[in-house]
Design a protein around this motif. Structure first.
Motif, mmCIF file in Angstrom:
data_model
loop_
_atom_site.group_PDB
_atom_site.id
_atom_site.type_symbol
_atom_site.label_atom_id
_atom_site.label_comp_id
_atom_site.label_asym_id
_atom_site.label_seq_id
_atom_site.Cartn_x
_atom_site.Cartn_y
_atom_site.Cartn_z
ATOM 1 N N ALA A 104 0.814 -1.214 0.000
ATOM 2 C CA ALA A 104 0.000 0.000 0.000
ATOM 3 C C ALA A 104 0.843 1.258 0.000
ATOM 4 O O ALA A 104 0.312 2.361 -0.184
ATOM 5 N N GLY A 105 2.144 1.127 0.228
ATOM 6 C CA GLY A 105 3.032 2.287 0.225
ATOM 7 C C GLY A 105 2.961 3.116 1.485
ATOM 8 O O GLY A 105 3.371 4.277 1.486
ATOM 9 N N THR A 106 2.477 2.533 2.568
ATOM 10 C CA THR A 106 2.341 3.291 3.812
ATOM 11 C C THR A 106 3.543 3.141 4.737
ATOM 12 O O THR A 106 3.599 3.792 5.780
ATOM 13 N N VAL A 107 4.491 2.285 4.393
ATOM 14 C CA VAL A 107 5.723 2.135 5.177
ATOM 15 C C VAL A 107 6.906 2.214 4.217
ATOM 16 O O VAL A 107 6.798 1.840 3.044
ATOM 17 N N PRO A 108 8.059 2.722 4.685
ATOM 18 C CA PRO A 108 9.239 2.779 3.813
ATOM 19 C C PRO A 108 9.709 1.369 3.461
ATOM 20 O O PRO A 108 9.410 0.397 4.157
ATOM 21 N N ALA A 109 10.457 1.286 2.371
ATOM 22 C CA ALA A 109 11.001 0.007 1.922
ATOM 23 C C ALA A 109 12.478 0.177 1.634
ATOM 24 O O ALA A 109 12.938 1.248 1.225
ATOM 25 N N ALA A 110 13.225 -0.885 1.848
ATOM 26 C CA ALA A 110 14.656 -0.879 1.564
ATOM 27 C C ALA A 110 15.078 -2.281 1.178
ATOM 28 O O ALA A 110 14.504 -3.271 1.647
ATOM 29 N N VAL A 113 18.770 -0.121 -1.862
ATOM 30 C CA VAL A 113 17.985 0.972 -2.430
ATOM 31 C C VAL A 113 16.879 1.309 -1.430
ATOM 32 O O VAL A 113 16.182 0.416 -0.940
ATOM 33 N N ARG A 114 16.734 2.580 -1.132
ATOM 34 C CA ARG A 114 15.726 3.014 -0.167
ATOM 35 C C ARG A 114 14.578 3.723 -0.894
ATOM 36 O O ARG A 114 14.785 4.665 -1.663
ATOM 37 N N VAL A 115 13.381 3.231 -0.619
ATOM 38 C CA VAL A 115 12.151 3.848 -1.127
ATOM 39 C C VAL A 115 11.471 4.472 0.084
ATOM 40 O O VAL A 115 10.803 3.787 0.864
#
Length: 264
Positions: free
Chosen positions: A121-127, A238-240
């Motif tokens: 859902a894109g509600t938490v950062p991703a790495a 890579v950090r989103v």
């Protein structure tokens, strides 16, 4: 004396009546030019049919061996990822149905599931490992359609998190052309105007993602036709960081188990 015509000699053709002469005059006659035009049309039609059939049979047959190997590797890697997901779900089911600590296992599974849904859902950062793609667009010709194709290709290659500029890309993300008369080129992503050069960060298998963008006739070639250049850098970290603001649904609501269409 009689004015009646005498008998026709054997083999003589009957005299033409006015109606017969009129029908003969209206009958189309094929000239040499018309015959030549007909032959050319027939040849052209045959050539078109042959070309269409050759195009239908082209596809993978026209690709180089190295391209076919990459496509096969991508397909195998996707199958491996799906198989790993199946094994993970089976392990979770076993933990939830066995042993005295099923409540604790259920809590861990729920927490893990919430984290996974947050990533989707894109509600938490991703790495994680992935790629950083940069699109240089000096002519300002890269529009919304090019970004839709780019995101679709990345998702097909197993991208787990995508960020374009400062916008997190999720299932509901909208790409639109920059408003006319804005005085600048760019693409509107979820209401935010982004201008070139564009940076796209993606978390997923780096090699698979980079290969997907280099497939012949794919994203890189399409961007080059627009006068843009794509550069891709792979990395193990890579950090989103951009987050997507989730709005409450206006019409949808959870359906009760066993509910059928049209039931209250």
């Amino acid at each position: 004396m009689s004015g009646a015509p005498g008998p026709r000699p054997p083999g003589a053709r009957p005299a033409d009546s006015p109606w017969r002469r009129l029908r003969r005059a209206a009958r189309p006659r094929a000239t040499r030019a018309q015959l030549l035009a007909g032959l050319l049309c027939a040849a052209l039609g045959f050539g078109v049919v042959v070309q269409v059939r050759q195009t239908d049979l082209a596809g993978l047959a026209d690709l180089r061996e190295s391209d076919l190997v990459r496509i096969l590797d991508d397909t195998g890697e996707r199958g491996d990822r799906l198989a790993e997901e199946v094994r993970e779900l089976e392990r979770t089911r076993s933990e939830l149905t066995a042993g005295s600590d099923s409540a604790e296992a259920a809590a861990r599974a729920a927490e893990q599931r919430a984290l996974e849904l947050g990533l989707l859902a894109g509600t938490v950062p991703a790495a994680g490992p992935g790629i950083t793609a940069t699109i240089a667009d000096p002519a300002g010709e890269v529009g919304a359609a090019a970004f839709v194709s780019l995101v679709q290709e990345l998702r097909d290659a197993g991208a787990e998190a995508i960020q374009v500029g400062d916008v997190r890309v999720v299932a509901s993300t909208a790409f639109e052309e920059a408003p006319a008369g804005a005085g600048t080129t760019g693409v509107v992503v979820d209401g935010e105007l982004l201008t070139p050069p564009y940076e796209v960060r993606v978390v997923g298998d780096p090699q698979t993602l980079a290969t997907a963008l280099d497939i012949p006739g794919g994203v890189r070639e399409s961007l080059r036709q627009l006068g843009a250049e794509l550069s891709v850098e792979t990395s193990q970290e890579v950090r989103v960081s951009a987050l997507h603001a989730v709005s409450p649904p206006q019409y949808a609501r959870p359906a009760s188990p066993g509910a059928t269409a049209g039931s209250e």
